[in-house]
Design an enzyme around this catalytic site. Structure first.
Site, mmCIF file in Angstrom:
data_model
loop_
_atom_site.group_PDB
_atom_site.id
_atom_site.type_symbol
_atom_site.label_atom_id
_atom_site.label_comp_id
_atom_site.label_asym_id
_atom_site.label_seq_id
_atom_site.Cartn_x
_atom_site.Cartn_y
_atom_site.Cartn_z
ATOM 1 C CE LYS A 1 -2.804 2.607 4.780
ATOM 2 N NZ LYS A 1 -2.622 1.708 3.621
ATOM 3 C CB SER B 1 -0.944 0.017 1.212
ATOM 4 O OG SER B 1 -0.220 0.189 2.417
#
Length: 237
Positions: A107, A46
């Site tokens: 993230k 990701s």
């Protein structure tokens, strides 16, 4: 008998010394991981191209101060954060998922408290302004760009499905006070704040720390051929 008693006493003393050493070693390790740096392994793609699956990173625990999430099992009942504030825009941050706190995510912080975030045709908009994006060489067959955040922080992103993927058009997200908006650099392959029922906005107290450096990276080959030496002690941006 006296000799046996002396030997028994010496044996008990050695056991006690070993247990005491073990206790302080564990205490030191817990304090090190809780207050300074903690290692984490990247399990997914990701955050491509910034981080690869199989990267091991050091996360600085002191970057954002401390909360109950900074300590194992939340053993220190801190309310909110102390000795620091939340992340800056562009930081690659590690946090506990607000929806499923037992799961740890990593993230890039895109939105700050009070920001307005939206994705339109793959392009990121912050507070009504479309971010500058420039095409660069492909990454393993995927479209790769540089993206410049409002604070002039430049980083790389991937668009594996182009600009018409299933997550390339969103509603407007208004980031609440005390919360942040995180996105994966691999925009078409990341569950992040765009998905409110899965991650949603990130409370400031949920942050564990900032990812600083890749200290080890292992691919799919057998050891030691799996080691990616070119990623040793690579600074994370």
């Amino acid at each position: 008998m006296a000799e046996e008693a002396t030997m028994k006493k010496s044996w008990l003393k050695n056991i006690w010394e070993q247990l005491r050493f073990l206790f302080f070693a564990i205490l030191f390790a817990v304090l090190l991981r809780s207050l300074l740096y903690e290692p984490f392994r990247i399990p997914s793609e990701s955050m491509l191209p910034t981080l690869l699956a199989g990267d091991y990173v050091f996360v600085s625990k002191f970057s954002y101060g401390y909360s109950s999430h900074s300590f194992p099992f939340g053993i220190v009942p801190i309310k909110g954060r102390i000795f620091g504030t939340g992340p800056e825009r562009g930081d690659v941050a590690v946090f506990k998922n607000p929806i499923t706190p037992s799961v740890i995510y990593i993230k890039r912080i895109i939105g700050l408290p009070g920001d307005e975030i939206q994705v339109i045709n793959g392009r990121l908009w912050i507070n009504g302004e479309e971010l500058k994006r420039e095409r660069i060489e492909e990454f393993e067959g995927s479209l790769q760009y540089t993206e410049t955040l409002p604070n002039d922080y430049l980083h790389m992103i991937l668009e594996q499905d182009g600009d018409n993927g299933w997550s390339d058009n969103t509603r407007i997200f208004n980031v609440p006070e005390g919360h942040y908006f995180g996105m994966g650099d691999n925009r078409d392959n990341s569950q992040d704040s765009r998905f409110q029922s899965v991650v949603g906005f990130i409370p400031e107290e949920n942050f564990i720390g900032r990812a600083e450096v890749t200290w080890l990276s292992l691919g799919d080959n057998f050891w030691p051929f799996s080691i990616r030496f070119n990623r040793f002690m690579k600074k994370i941006r």
